[in-house]
Design a protein around this motif. Structure first.
Motif, PDB file in Angstrom:
ATOM      1  N   GLY A   1      34.644  38.728  35.854  1.00 45.17           N
ATOM      2  CA  GLY A   1      33.823  39.873  35.464  1.00 45.17           C
ATOM      3  C   GLY A   1      34.425  40.582  34.267  1.00 45.17           C
ATOM      4  O   GLY A   1      35.602  40.382  33.926  1.00 45.17           O
TER       5      GLY A   1
ATOM      6  N   CYS B   1      37.614  41.279  40.960  1.00 48.74           N
ATOM      7  CA  CYS B   1      36.608  40.695  40.078  1.00 48.74           C
ATOM      8  C   CYS B   1      35.649  41.770  39.604  1.00 48.74           C
ATOM      9  O   CYS B   1      35.033  41.639  38.561  1.00 48.74           O
ATOM     10  CB  CYS B   1      35.882  39.581  40.783  1.00 48.74           C
ATOM     11  SG  CYS B   1      35.355  40.056  42.414  1.00 48.74           S
TER      12      CYS B   1
ATOM     13  N   PHE C   1      30.121  37.618  31.061  1.00 47.71           N
ATOM     14  CA  PHE C   1      30.060  37.821  32.510  1.00 47.71           C
ATOM     15  C   PHE C   1      28.924  38.748  32.915  1.00 47.71           C
ATOM     16  O   PHE C   1      28.420  39.497  32.080  1.00 47.71           O
ATOM     17  CB  PHE C   1      31.371  38.427  33.004  1.00 47.71           C
ATOM     18  CG  PHE C   1      32.591  37.624  32.642  1.00 47.71           C
ATOM     19  CD1 PHE C   1      32.901  36.465  33.333  1.00 47.71           C
ATOM     20  CD2 PHE C   1      33.427  38.030  31.616  1.00 47.71           C
ATOM     21  CE1 PHE C   1      34.022  35.728  33.015  1.00 47.71           C
ATOM     22  CE2 PHE C   1      34.560  37.296  31.283  1.00 47.71           C
ATOM     23  CZ  PHE C   1      34.858  36.139  31.978  1.00 47.71           C
TER      24      PHE C   1
ATOM     25  N   LEU D   1      28.915  40.515  36.474  1.00 48.54           N
ATOM     26  CA  LEU D   1      29.135  40.804  37.899  1.00 48.54           C
ATOM     27  C   LEU D   1      28.670  42.202  38.298  1.00 48.54           C
ATOM     28  O   LEU D   1      27.753  42.354  39.077  1.00 48.54           O
ATOM     29  CB  LEU D   1      30.616  40.595  38.261  1.00 48.54           C
ATOM     30  CG  LEU D   1      30.944  40.750  39.750  1.00 48.54           C
ATOM     31  CD1 LEU D   1      30.032  39.887  40.621  1.00 48.54           C
ATOM     32  CD2 LEU D   1      32.397  40.406  40.034  1.00 48.54           C
TER      33      LEU D   1
ATOM     34  N   THR E   1      29.368  34.663  35.427  1.00 49.13           N
ATOM     35  CA  THR E   1      30.025  35.048  36.683  1.00 49.13           C
ATOM     36  C   THR E   1      29.702  34.085  37.817  1.00 49.13           C
ATOM     37  O   THR E   1      30.505  33.924  38.739  1.00 49.13           O
ATOM     38  CB  THR E   1      29.625  36.493  37.075  1.00 49.13           C
ATOM     39  OG1 THR E   1      30.184  37.379  36.104  1.00 49.13           O
ATOM     40  CG2 THR E   1      30.133  36.876  38.452  1.00 49.13           C
TER      41      THR E   1
END
Ligand code: NAP
Ligand code: MG
Length: 493
Positions: free
Chosen positions: A251, A282, A409, A411, A456
């Motif tokens: 992330g 994360c 990413f 997340l 992610t």
């Protein structure tokens, strides 16, 4: 010295290699145990055991399987403190967070036990007369679980509990850094009465044991949480074998602070999100996108508060920030700070390996804040996985959304605002699997799907009902009780 063993077909056993490696406490440098280093042959035996156990497990009614999960939940609850202490000494997060993580596994166990009596499929009308149509979930077979060290029991619970309640067997390789807690978790399954062969624990490196799990033809699906690098590589190899692969990876999560935000509340969220678990979540907050009108106020308040973050051994209740996992992690974080400086970001706080008498033998990095960071800088794009946060000034929500979404990413993200219209716009436009309003980027609850978009993940989710999709196949069933051939799409039109 304590020895940590494999668990294969219901027996605690040493690897065929006879080799051991040490497990260290990252806060003190003390050796906690020696763990057996497994080979491909150990994985082969584990897969054989799992395959054979799964044959009868799939026929056990799900509510009966769930009885064992309830037992797991009660045992976890009884041992919460003991497990939290192990967790903290093995991977370093402060004891309060350790307790929270064990609680997450307890919640997941009760929740997934409940699935034993739900696991809903559909019944739908057939388009033909005297015909019945439904869909049911069936187990996939043997699940290979590969997990990281940063949430050693929560992530293992997100994966193992849904796998078992839906009728699968497991071969699990925990992270090299956290084998002790993994073995304790498996011991709880054993004590709860899980039949032998259904959970097999094989310790060892990613390159040997992880690789053997990914490539074993007897393993039907891989559920992996870890870095992008490794996830990508696993996906390629498992994909070539047409295995289902569920990947939860990195992330680069941001908190947006708009000009109308409660700045004190945002400061709390940033400190907790950026420096909790020493930034090794994360979902850690690693970017703050702050409106230029409140930037100075926010920076001032962060600087006032950052001094309160006492570093040290997480077992000490007064400590707020524990160590990072190992030396190489410490070096990687220091390298990113150097990169940030070279890129022209302004260092506001921290920036060094932390020293002091009580920190001497551990891996401690000072909570670090960069400001005047540009969205394209490496420190604003790459996952650092340490206590480092980058402040990026913005002038509008639109700009914040664009920057938030510009990384590889997807997340978690968060927005602080008192304006409900802006909050809903953000909920709509932030391209992440998890969005928080007026709360930081961490703090997922187990009954919702956990995972992210883009780099992610690959579309699957851990925890929540969504996790059942990872461990089951859909079977559609048609029952014709008309006593004659009825052709769908033909005889009824
Ligand atoms: P990692 O290095 O990718 O390791 C994860 C697991 O994969 C470990 O068990 C590792 O074994 C194993 N592994 C390594 N190489 C392998 C290979 N070639 N084949 C099969 N398995 C292999 O990640 P980490 O450093 O432990 O964890 C940090 C990362 O996890 C961060 O990127 C973080 O963002 C991510 N993470 C994501 C989530 C999420 O849900 N999205 C949650 C937590 C963490 P060894 O231990 O032996 O190396
Ligand atoms: Mg690693």
């Amino acid at each position: 010295m304590k020895k940590v063993l494999n668990f294969i077909n219901g027996e605690w056993c040493e690897s065929t290699t006879g080799k051991y490696t040490s497990v260290w406490n990252p806060a003190t440098g003390e050796v906690l145990a020696e763990v057996t280093q497994s080979s491909k042959e150990d994985v082969d035996r584990a897969v054989e055991a799992a395959k054979s156990a799964q044959k009868s497990w799939r026929l056990v009614p799900a509510p009966e399987r769930a009885e064992i999960l309830y037992e797991v939940a009660y045992l976890l609850k009884q041992r919460k403190e003991e497990l939290a202490q192990i967790l903290t000494s093995e991977m370093g997060k402060v004891i309060d967070e350790g307790r929270g993580e064990v609680q997450e596994a307890i919640d997941m166990a009760f929740y997934m036990a409940g699935e034993g009596r739900r696991m809903f499929g559909d019944t739908v009308p057939s388009e033909l007369r005297n015909k019945f149509a439904m869909s049911v979930r069936v187990p996939v077979g043997v699940a290979g679980l590969i997990t990281p060290w940063n949430f050693p029991i929560a992530i293992a619970s997100w994966k193992s509990l849904p796998a078992l309640v839906t009728g699968n067997a497991i071969v699990w390789k925990p992270a090299t850094e956290t084998p002790i807690l993994a073995a304790e978790f498996v011991r709880i399954y054993e004590e709860a009465g899980l039949p032998k062969g259904l959970i097999n624990l094989v310790h060892g490196s990613g390159s040997v044991v992880g690789n053997a799990i990914v490539e074993h033809p007897g393993i039907d699906l891989i559920s992996f949480t870890g870095s992008n690098e490794v996830g990508r590589e696993i996906n390629g190899r498992a994909g070539a074998l047409l295995k289902r692969t569920s990947l939860e990876m990195g992330g680069k999560n941001a908190i947006t602070v708009l000009e109308d935000a409660d700045v004190d509340l945002a400061v709390e969220g940033i400190l907790w999100g950026a420096f909790g678990t020493s930034g090794q979540r994360c979902t850690a907050t690693s970017r703050v996108l702050v409106h230029e009108k409140v930037k100075e106020e926010l920076e001032g308040k962060l600087l006032e508060r950052i001094g309160e973050l006492k570093l040290g051994n997480g077992l000490d209740e007064t400590v707020k920030v524990g160590p990072v996992i190992n030396r190489s992690s410490l070096e990687r974080i220091a390298e990113y700070v150097k990169i940030g400086r070279e890129e022209g970001a302004k260092l506001l706080a921290g920036g060094d390996v932390a020293t002091g008498e009580e920190l001497e033998n551990g891996n401690f990095f000072s909570p670090t804040i960069f400001t005047d960071v540009k969205p394209g800088m490496r420190i604003a794009m790459e996952e650092i996985f340490g206590p480092v946060v980058s402040i990026i000034p913005i002038t509008s929500l639109e700009e914040a959304v664009e920057i938030n979404n510009s990384v590889e990413f997807g997340l978690s993200s968060a927005i602080y605002t008192k304006n409900v219209d802006r909050a809903f716009e953000a909920m709509r436009d932030l391209d992440t699997g998890i969005v928080y309003v007026n709360a930081g980027t961490t703090g997922a609850e187990i009954h919702l799907p956990f995972g992210g978009t883009k780099g992610t993940g690959n579309g699957h989710r851990d925890s929540g009902v969504a996790s059942l999709d990872v461990y089951t196949e859909w079977k559609s069933i048609y029952v014709d009780y008309s006593g004659k051939l009825q052709r769908a799409q033909i005889d009824n039109y």
